[in-house]
Motif scaffolding. Structure first.
Motif, PDB file in Angstrom:
ATOM      1  N   SER A 125       0.743  -1.126  -0.100  1.00  0.00           N
ATOM      2  CA  SER A 125      -0.126  -0.105   0.114  1.00  0.00           C
ATOM      3  C   SER A 125       0.989   1.222  -0.120  1.00  0.00           C
ATOM      4  O   SER A 125       2.032   1.022   0.315  1.00  0.00           O
ATOM      5  CB  SER A 125      -0.894   0.075   1.265  1.00  0.00           C
ATOM      6  OG  SER A 125      -0.254   0.241   2.428  1.00  0.00           O
ATOM      7  N   PRO A 130       0.926  -0.569  -5.040  1.00  0.00           N
ATOM      8  CA  PRO A 130      -0.249  -0.938  -5.763  1.00  0.00           C
ATOM      9  C   PRO A 130       0.011  -1.452  -7.252  1.00  0.00           C
ATOM     10  O   PRO A 130      -0.597  -2.372  -7.906  1.00  0.00           O
ATOM     11  CB  PRO A 130      -1.082  -0.291  -5.420  1.00  0.00           C
ATOM     12  CG  PRO A 130      -0.966   0.328  -3.974  1.00  0.00           C
ATOM     13  CD  PRO A 130       0.521   0.433  -4.332  1.00  0.00           C
ATOM     14  N   ALA A 179       1.038 -11.941  -3.328  1.00  0.00           N
ATOM     15  CA  ALA A 179       1.193 -11.148  -2.012  1.00  0.00           C
ATOM     16  C   ALA A 179       2.371 -11.256  -1.178  1.00  0.00           C
ATOM     17  O   ALA A 179       3.056 -10.510  -0.495  1.00  0.00           O
ATOM     18  CB  ALA A 179       0.130 -11.269  -1.145  1.00  0.00           C
ATOM     19  N   LEU A 702      -0.914  -8.369   1.657  1.00  0.00           N
ATOM     20  CA  LEU A 702      -2.259  -8.053   1.907  1.00  0.00           C
ATOM     21  C   LEU A 702      -2.739  -8.368   3.127  1.00  0.00           C
ATOM     22  O   LEU A 702      -4.000  -8.025   3.255  1.00  0.00           O
ATOM     23  CB  LEU A 702      -3.146  -8.862   0.798  1.00  0.00           C
ATOM     24  CG  LEU A 702      -2.819  -8.482  -0.846  1.00  0.00           C
ATOM     25  CD1 LEU A 702      -3.699  -9.125  -1.648  1.00  0.00           C
ATOM     26  CD2 LEU A 702      -3.083  -6.879  -0.878  1.00  0.00           C
ATOM     27  N   LEU A 705      -4.784  -5.324   4.470  1.00  0.00           N
ATOM     28  CA  LEU A 705      -5.965  -5.384   4.083  1.00  0.00           C
ATOM     29  C   LEU A 705      -7.062  -6.277   4.778  1.00  0.00           C
ATOM     30  O   LEU A 705      -8.201  -5.937   5.199  1.00  0.00           O
ATOM     31  CB  LEU A 705      -6.207  -5.634   2.500  1.00  0.00           C
ATOM     32  CG  LEU A 705      -7.566  -5.127   1.918  1.00  0.00           C
ATOM     33  CD1 LEU A 705      -7.849  -3.845   1.856  1.00  0.00           C
ATOM     34  CD2 LEU A 705      -7.389  -5.776   0.358  1.00  0.00           C
ATOM     35  N   ARG A 706      -6.702  -7.342   4.970  1.00  0.00           N
ATOM     36  CA  ARG A 706      -7.444  -8.435   5.962  1.00  0.00           C
ATOM     37  C   ARG A 706      -7.706  -7.839   7.260  1.00  0.00           C
ATOM     38  O   ARG A 706      -8.799  -8.106   7.929  1.00  0.00           O
ATOM     39  CB  ARG A 706      -6.638  -9.813   6.097  1.00  0.00           C
ATOM     40  CG  ARG A 706      -7.394 -10.875   6.831  1.00  0.00           C
ATOM     41  CD  ARG A 706      -6.722 -12.232   6.640  1.00  0.00           C
ATOM     42  NE  ARG A 706      -5.416 -12.118   7.418  1.00  0.00           N
ATOM     43  CZ  ARG A 706      -4.520 -12.266   6.788  1.00  0.00           C
ATOM     44  NH1 ARG A 706      -4.501 -12.711   5.473  1.00  0.00           N
ATOM     45  NH2 ARG A 706      -2.957 -12.581   7.421  1.00  0.00           N
ATOM     46  N   TYR A 713     -11.048  -7.581   1.522  1.00  0.00           N
ATOM     47  CA  TYR A 713     -10.212  -8.729   1.394  1.00  0.00           C
ATOM     48  C   TYR A 713     -10.860 -10.115   1.144  1.00  0.00           C
ATOM     49  O   TYR A 713     -10.154 -10.789   0.378  1.00  0.00           O
ATOM     50  CB  TYR A 713      -9.454  -8.953   2.757  1.00  0.00           C
ATOM     51  CG  TYR A 713      -8.240 -10.038   2.806  1.00  0.00           C
ATOM     52  CD1 TYR A 713      -7.172  -9.802   2.142  1.00  0.00           C
ATOM     53  CD2 TYR A 713      -8.774 -11.304   3.130  1.00  0.00           C
ATOM     54  CE1 TYR A 713      -6.310 -10.912   2.379  1.00  0.00           C
ATOM     55  CE2 TYR A 713      -7.776 -12.423   3.090  1.00  0.00           C
ATOM     56  CZ  TYR A 713      -6.590 -12.399   2.833  1.00  0.00           C
ATOM     57  OH  TYR A 713      -5.512 -13.380   2.820  1.00  0.00           O
ATOM     58  N   ARG A 744      -8.278  -1.471  -6.365  1.00  0.00           N
ATOM     59  CA  ARG A 744      -7.590  -2.286  -5.356  1.00  0.00           C
ATOM     60  C   ARG A 744      -7.991  -3.953  -5.617  1.00  0.00           C
ATOM     61  O   ARG A 744      -7.478  -4.678  -5.604  1.00  0.00           O
ATOM     62  CB  ARG A 744      -8.198  -2.095  -4.069  1.00  0.00           C
ATOM     63  CG  ARG A 744     -10.016  -1.983  -3.805  1.00  0.00           C
ATOM     64  CD  ARG A 744     -10.295  -1.267  -2.742  1.00  0.00           C
ATOM     65  NE  ARG A 744     -11.671  -1.342  -2.579  1.00  0.00           N
ATOM     66  CZ  ARG A 744     -12.731  -0.943  -3.471  1.00  0.00           C
ATOM     67  NH1 ARG A 744     -12.480  -0.292  -4.519  1.00  0.00           N
ATOM     68  NH2 ARG A 744     -13.914  -1.208  -2.965  1.00  0.00           N
ATOM     69  N   SER A 748      -5.141  -6.620  -7.034  1.00  0.00           N
ATOM     70  CA  SER A 748      -4.951  -7.772  -6.016  1.00  0.00           C
ATOM     71  C   SER A 748      -5.149  -9.246  -6.808  1.00  0.00           C
ATOM     72  O   SER A 748      -4.720 -10.280  -6.342  1.00  0.00           O
ATOM     73  CB  SER A 748      -5.536  -7.893  -4.963  1.00  0.00           C
ATOM     74  OG  SER A 748      -5.714  -6.537  -4.334  1.00  0.00           O
TER      75      SER A 748
END
Length: 867
Positions: A125, A130, A179, A702, A705-706, A713, A744, A748
């Protein structure tokens, strides 16, 4: 730990497959290119995969990668069989076991250290991470090349994406998710830079007198110092910020340097400063200001900053291959000296291109295959980071020319003809081998413009390059005293008018061309329209602008003068090296003259580096930014690498040479001090950027994000499992540098969206972008907010959109009310609804859209994406 081990094993397998080939190709280097087998193997395997997948012979898949690896391994095995050199290779490995052990331990330790560091700062991020993950996922989702652009559906990536294919190769061979491989890729590239720099430093010092009878110590220490200088050490901004925040020196003295934002906050009194992202200031030491005193952005990034920041950008991805190209240039220089010493490259026929071709078997290790491999490495730099190709092509050509000239003790027609022919051959082959990339590549570059109003302040230049300037000055002075000041001075004075006058003449010529060249006319009009310029010139003409530029230069001339004098001085030293009589017999083979060649190569590294940092004083490449920001960034980065490698050699050279004891002692002491102060930055900056190592470590990029947006996510995981790469998925667009999270989902997953980071797409595609993007922002706005049921279906069909994502970002950006969601519910199939994220699927049959096929498909449209 297993993830790190998997990447280590993959790199080792690739290196092992390429070792026989590298060993034969680098036959002139003391270490036979052992460490370079790692980057060379990765480049060759990736090239075979890329070329095969560009023409449809291979698929970009695990099977295709394994086949490419087997082909490269087969070439290595064939060389062993053809030359019956297996026994010699094994004997060399046994004889150099300590060097091999040191190299492998160094690689493993470097990989582990940076993997550990990345585990405390893994988030993909902010900044351009990204974008880089998007490129990686786009490559992984594409069976053919060029890969689909996940941020501009229907188009292929228009960028130098070779490094991302390399990372995708490691990702697929290791079996890790993108990731994870993103962070492990950064660690791997760091380790590749470390061992490549070690190899160059080791080889240069091993060429000095007595290296064969001494222990490995001096050469190994020089190699380690080269790695430290290139990628571990920071510039002096870090220690200056420490001095400011701890009131070690008067604040006024630090403020006078005018480093952007460094003294904006009050002193903290902390050893690691403590300010949020304070370490960023080291990449903004060069602080341009316009005539009104406003900041004009300039980037002066260096390798350690890159790895602390964690951007997997092309200049980072290219770095180990840049250093490999430097090592190969040294190898070819030694080969040229040996072939010339044996009478195979110094005859009159060498002036012709035919003469060059006839000498290729002796000039290049492996003959014609060696030529192809050199062209493959040099041409690959353009695909990795386009700026680097001409720089290291020039180094290779000049290194060969210097070797020939040193044997002939003159730069004559033979030397010039052979060098120019070699440059043409490698340049054309380097382009031809990567022609599919060029066919679809678009660029924002728009020619060269003069830098009239932004000279670099000497104090800021010194802050960046202080230890390297110290080494350069000490080396030049030591060689001058050894060769004889009169001889060197005579040669330097002959060059000084050129280094002083040519840049000024170039700028003057550009201004004179304003009457015939539209780009120069536009440039002058824009400058004259600036109110600050008008206040200084009265809004007159180009002549008044030239007068203003002259006044600005006279107010801050010191960087220009220093670099002009240093370049002339180095040219004089190079001339003395070429014309000097060898201590050995004139017909002695190349190894007898290796010390002189090592010194000459170091002078070439220094001269090229200073020339690269000299150029932005007067010219810059026109791009979307409209300033010299990117030019300084790209050229200073290579300048740092070249100066770092040369400085490591200089330190070892001064340490073991005799004579001039006071000069050597002072120089080495000052260099040691500046090295220590430069090492403050990686310690303090790394500690700050890693959150003081207080987080739970993970290599999952990631994971953030989770933790902070579980809804997005979870939706990303669903998309990965249920949506194929041939679909188009709509999400919020706009923005850059991850300011609002646009793109996003496509980032991903690699599933294309209609439009991601629009600002970056404009940078990548230049003038063609306007037509490509036409209608897309309006279509996205209409689909989310205003389109009726009939209009919605028509827009989805027109733009080939298969899925629509509605998350919190979309609700906020498009101000979606319940009625808007009701409209989507009625017209589309709701296939996912969890934690505030909805995913809709277009009703009716969805036709799979094949990706562009072949090398000319980079600008092709797919499924009506560019109506």
């Amino acid at each position: 730990m297993l993830a790190v081990l998997s990447f280590w094993i993959v790199v080792q397998l690739i290196a092992l497959a390429t070792l026989p080939l590298t060993w034969r190709l680098c036959s002139r280097l003391p270490d036979r290119g052992y460490a370079l087998a790692k980057p060379l193997g990765l480049l060759l395997v990736t090239y075979v995969l890329w070329l095969g997948a560009s023409f449809g012979f291979l698929r970009n898949s695990l099977g295709g990668i394994i086949l490419a690896l087997l082909l490269v391994a087969g070439l290595s095995a064939w060389l062993l069989w053809r030359d019956a050199s297996a026994t010699a290779l094994l004997a060399w490995l046994r004889q150099h076991g300590r060097l091999i052990l040191i190299t492998e331990v160094l690689f493993a330790v470097a990989l582990a250290i940076l993997a550990y560091y990345r585990a405390f700062d893994p988030a993909i991020s902010a900044t351009e991470k990204p974008m880089e993950l998007m490129f990686l996922n786009s490559v992984l989702r594409s069976e053919r090349f060029p890969p689909l652009d996940a941020w501009l559906s229907g188009y292929s990536i228009s960028y130098y994406y070779f490094g991302y294919v390399m990372l995708a190769v490691l990702t697929q061979l290791s079996g890790l998710t993108p990731a994870f491989s993103f962070n492990l890729g950064l660690a791997t590239w760091f380790a590749l830079v470390v061992v490549s720099a070690f190899s160059v430093g080791y080889n240069l010092v091993a060429l000095l007198p007595g290296a064969s009878t001494r222990s490995l110590r001096n050469s190994v220490l020089a190699g380690l110092l080269a790695a430290v200088f290139v990628v571990v050490m920071g510039n002096q901004q870090g220690i200056l910020e420490f001095a400011y925040h701890n009131r070690i020196v008067p604040a006024e003295a630090i403020q006078a340097l005018d480093i952007k934002e460094m003294t904006d906050s009050a002193p903290t009194g902390q050893w690691n400063v403590g300010e949020y992202w304070w370490w960023w200031h080291a990449s903004r030491v060069i602080h341009d200001r316009d005539l009104a005193g406003n900041t004009v952005e300039v980037i002066d990034e260096f390798p350690n900053f890159s790895f602390i920041l964690g951007d997997m950008h092309p200049h980072v991805l290219a770095l180990p291959f840049v250093i490999m190209a430097i090592g190969l240039a040294l190898n070819l220089m030694l080969s040229a000296a040996q072939s010339a010493g044996q009478g195979t490259a110094g005859n009159g026929e060498a002036f012709s291109f035919r003469g060059l071709v006839s000498a290729l078997p002796t000039l290049f290790p492996l003959g014609s295959l060696g030529v192809l491999l050199y062209a493959l490495v040099l041409g690959g730099l353009s695909f990795l980071n386009t700026w680097d190709f001409p720089i290291y092509l020039a180094l290779t050509v000049v290194a060969v020319g210097a070797a020939l000239a040193q044997q002939r003790r003159a730069v004559d027609g033979v030397v010039l003809g052979r060098s120019l022919a070699l440059g043409a051959l490698l340049g054309l082959l380097g382009i031809g081998l990567y022609l599919p990339f060029y066919l679809g590549f678009q660029s924002q570059a728009g020619g060269i413009l003069p830098n009239l109003l932004f000279p670099t302040r000497l104090s800021q230049y010194v802050v960046i390059f202080a230890p390297f300037l110290t080494a350069t000055l000490a080396f030049a002075l030591f060689l001058t005293l050894r060769a004889g000041p009169t001889t060197v001075l005579r040669g330097s004075l002959a060059w000084l008018p050129w280094t002083l006058g040519l840049p000024l003449a170039l700028v003057l010529l550009m201004l004179l061309l304003t009457s015939v060249v539209p780009s120069f006319q536009s440039f002058v009009r824009e400058l004259l329209a600036n109110p600050a310029v008008q206040a200084q010139t009265g809004g007159a003409d180009a002549n008044a602008l030239l007068g203003l530029a002259l006044r600005v230069r006279l107010a801050s001339p010191w960087t220009f003068l220093l670099l002009a004098v240093l370049l002339a001085w180095l040219a004089g030293l190079l001339n003395s090296q070429i014309t000097a009589r060898s201590e050995s017999a004139p017909d002695a083979p190349a190894p007898a003259s290796s010390p002189a060649l090592a010194v000459t190569f170091a002078l070439l590294l220094l001269g090229l580096a200073l020339l690269l940092t000299f150029a932005p004083e007067f010219v810059y490449l026109k791009d979307n930014f409209g300033t010299r920001m990117n030019t300084v960034f790209k050229l200073y980065y290579q300048g740092w690498t070249l100066l770092a490698l040369a400085s490591a050699f200089i330190a070892a050279y001064l340490w073991q040479e005799r004579g001039q004891i006071p000069l050597r002692s002072v120089a080495l002491a000052l260099l040691a001090l500046l090295t220590v102060t430069g090492l403050y930055y990686p310690v303090a900056a790394g500690y700050s950027k890693a959150g003081r190592f207080a987080h739970t470590p993970t290599l999952d990029g990631l994971a953030y994000l989770r933790q902070y947006n579980a809804g997005d996510y979870a939706a990303i995981q669903w998309i990965k499992s249920n949506v194929s790469a041939a679909r188009v998925m709509l999400e919020a667009s706009g923005g850059s540098y991850d300011r609002d999270g646009a793109g996003r989902f496509s980032m991903s997953t690699g599933i294309p969206t209609l439009l991601g980071w629009d600002g970056h797409e404009a940078q990548w595609r230049g003038r063609a972008y306007g037509e490509m993007v036409k209608g897309r922002p309006e279509a996205i706005e209409a689909i989310y907010r205003t389109a009726t049921a009939n209009e919605l279906n028509s827009l989805l069909n027109q733009w080939g959109v298969d899925y629509i994502v509605v998350g919190q970002l979309e609700r906020n950006k498009y101000r979606l009310q319940p009625t808007a969601l009701t409209r989507l519910d009625r017209s589309l199939d709701l296939v996912y609804d969890q934690d505030g994220v909805r995913i809709y699927r277009r009703r009716g049959p969805i036709i799979t859209q094949p990706p562009p096929i072949g090398p000319v498909a980079a600008a092709a449209t797919v499924g009506g994406a560019n109506p």
